[in-house]
Design an enzyme around this catalytic site. Structure first.
Site, short mmCIF file in Angstrom:
data_model
loop_
_atom_site.label_atom_id
_atom_site.label_comp_id
_atom_site.label_asym_id
_atom_site.label_seq_id
_atom_site.Cartn_x
_atom_site.Cartn_y
_atom_site.Cartn_z
CB SER A 83 5.33 0.58 -0.68
OG SER A 83 4.03 0.05 -0.41
CB SER A 109 1.83 2.24 0.83
OG SER A 109 2.96 2.21 1.66
CE LYS A 113 2.71 -1.89 -3.20
NZ LYS A 113 2.24 -1.23 -1.96
#
Length: 523
Positions: free
Chosen positions: A200, A224, A119
């Site tokens: 996210s 997330s 990420k």
């Protein structure tokens, strides 16, 4: 890290590819050729499959990286799951192949030679950017690799690139859609392109689901990892707070932030967790949490009959509020029966004593996070070697100056403004944190200990706030596809350090059901 759709709001889920300027033209030329047929079928291959193919000389790490680069080149313009590709990925693959050829120590097991996406809030001290999807951090230089990246490199993993995300881990704006970032564009769910990919860690889940990479890392503050894993039909493991290092990860709050694997199978999640868990002197929380790591690691808990004898709790209100007789209700009733058939004791109709305060506790969570975020992000920005911005106030100013790039007129930056208006941790924030601790102690902890539960079973990511505010682990496993093909998962959550039991339960469920299938890219 923070899921915009707070788990407390509802269970209802059925409702320009941007490569960095660092992406070398030679990589694109190579990747365009990578759809050639391999003797070994790479799509949906597990880490164990890939390691066996390496051992049998049916596949090289270079071929594997070339395949994924080709898939990214082909599918990322549609999915926006990858924000940047590592220009050194092929050289890392060649190094792994050489080490395997000379039989270097550790070269035939674990993550050695396996490509992984990170990420884009996880720092890498290399030619790639670490930006949380924001132009404000483009060109910034981190002081060192994130703690989990140090461990991945030591394990021989290939850092393929950075996955897209909800910008600033969904903590810039309450109005921005999940999966959007200025740099990465709008991430798309590979099963139903119009469906919410959730966030996210959207890009990490999208990319794994669509076979753009073998495995990935996501981060979670509240939902997330669990939510995008549920929405994209992959396995996501949110570890106990501090089991994996948060050092070098763009933060929201050290009180809740956690880094974990997003993979296609429970086994792959265990392999990745084995590689990244452990002490890091840059993150004090890892000192205590590392004591939870079992001797022999986590792979030993991949037991086909792991459900046998497990005590699994069901709290109907508010987690199973499906319409009676609805397709989802029928599916989960069937899954609960499967758990029983596999030897688990399913204890139904339990209650959490303070569950009615779950909705108000979300306000305390936000109050605490706003103050904590201001302190944490300012500290992170000040430690950067070079950066266009050095404080939250400067990020806000940057966004206003480059509002077209960041879509400030469309989505705003209300979370940033609220955080900047705080004085960090004051009386209000301290009171909120005390409320969160009491809620955890009198609610989830009491439920688990009094009923001697190994795990709490919930649909989707609905339980994420309970797990988040207490620093507890959870794992999502694919559970069902709606009528239009949109995925939905099942979550197993437990007390701190319960990853071994959660892996046993999740693996047992996965092997008994085998729900996951590759995406269909429906428009």
């Amino acid at each position: 890290m923070h899921c915009l759709k707070m788990a407390t709001s509802s269970i209802a889920i059925l409702a320009f590819s941007l490569f960095s300027h660092l992406l070398l033209p030679t990589l694109l030329a190579i990747s365009a050729q990578s759809n050639a047929i391999h003797a070994f079928p790479i799509r949906e291959a597990t880490i164990k499959d890939l390691q066996l193919a390496f051992k049998q000389n049916k596949l090289t790490s270079r071929q594997l990286v070339e395949f994924y680069l080709g898939e990214i080149h082909r599918l990322n313009p549609l999915l926006h799951g990858v924000i940047e590709v590592n220009p050194d990925a092929l050289s890392q693959a060649d190094k792994a192949d050489y080490e395997r050829k000379v039989k270097a120590a550790g070269s035939l097991r674990g993550l050695h030679g396996i490509p992984i996406l990170l990420k884009d809030n996880i720092a890498t001290k290399d030619k790639m950017n670490t930006t949380a999807g924001s132009y404000a951090l483009l060109g910034s230089v981190v002081p060192r690799d994130a703690g989990v990246v140090v461990k991945l490199r030591k394990a021989g993993a290939i850092i393929l690139g950075k996955a897209s995300l909800s910008e600033w881990s969904n903590f810039r704006s309450s109005k921005a859609p999940s999966g959007f970032s200025g740099r990465g564009g709008q991430g798309k769910n590979p099963y139903v392109l119009s469906a919410d990919p959730c966030g996210s860690s959207s890009g990490s889940a999208i990319s794994v689901a669509a076979n753009l990479v073998a495995v990935s890392l996501g981060t979670e503050t509240d939902g997330s990892i669990l939510c995008p894993s549920s929405s994209n039909s992959v396995v996501g493991l949110k570890p106990t707070l501090g089991l994996t290092s948060r050092a070098g990860v763009i933060p929201i709050t050290p009180r809740q932030d956690s880094i974990g694997p997003i993979c296609r199978t429970v086994a792959d999640a265990a392999y990745v967790l084995d590689a990244i868990a452990g002490f890091d002197h840059y993150d004090p929380a890892t000192r205590t949490a590392s004591e939870y790591i079992p001797r022999g690691g986590y792979k030993q808990f991949l037991r086909p009959h792991g459900l046998k004898g497990k005590r699994l709790g069901i709290v109907r209100n508010p987690f199973f509020n499906f319409d009676k007789g609805s397709p989802l209700a029928q599916v989960f009733d069937h899954h609960l029966q499967t758990l029983r058939q596999e030897g688990a004791l399913v204890i139904d109709h339990l209650e959490i004593g303070n569950i009615d305060s779950l909705y108000s506790i979300a306000n305390d969570e936000m109050t605490a996070m706003l103050g904590e975020f201001k302190l944490a992000i300012n500290a992170y920005l000040k430690e950067l070697v070079t950066s266009p911005v050095r404080s939250l106030a400067e990020v806000i100013a940057f966004n206003n100056k480059f509002s077209d790039l960041e879509k400030i007129k469309e989505y705003g930056q209300d979370f940033f403004l609220l955080a900047e208006a705080t004085n960090g941790i004051g009386k209000k924030e301290k009171a909120a944190i005390l409320n969160l601790e009491k809620f955890t102690r009198d609610g989830f902890e009491k439920l688990m200990t009094r009923n001697k539960l190994d795990a709490l079973v919930t649909p989707g990511y609905a339980v994420s706030t309970l797990l988040a505010v207490g620093g507890f682990p959870g794992i999502n496993v694919p559970a069902v596809y709606a009528g239009d093909g949109e995925p939905f998962g099942i979550c197993f959550g437990g007390l701190k350090g319960s990853e071994p039991k959660l892996l046993e339960v999740a693996y047992g469920f996965e092997q008994a059901t085998k729900i996951r299938k590759p995406p269909s890219f429906k428009s």
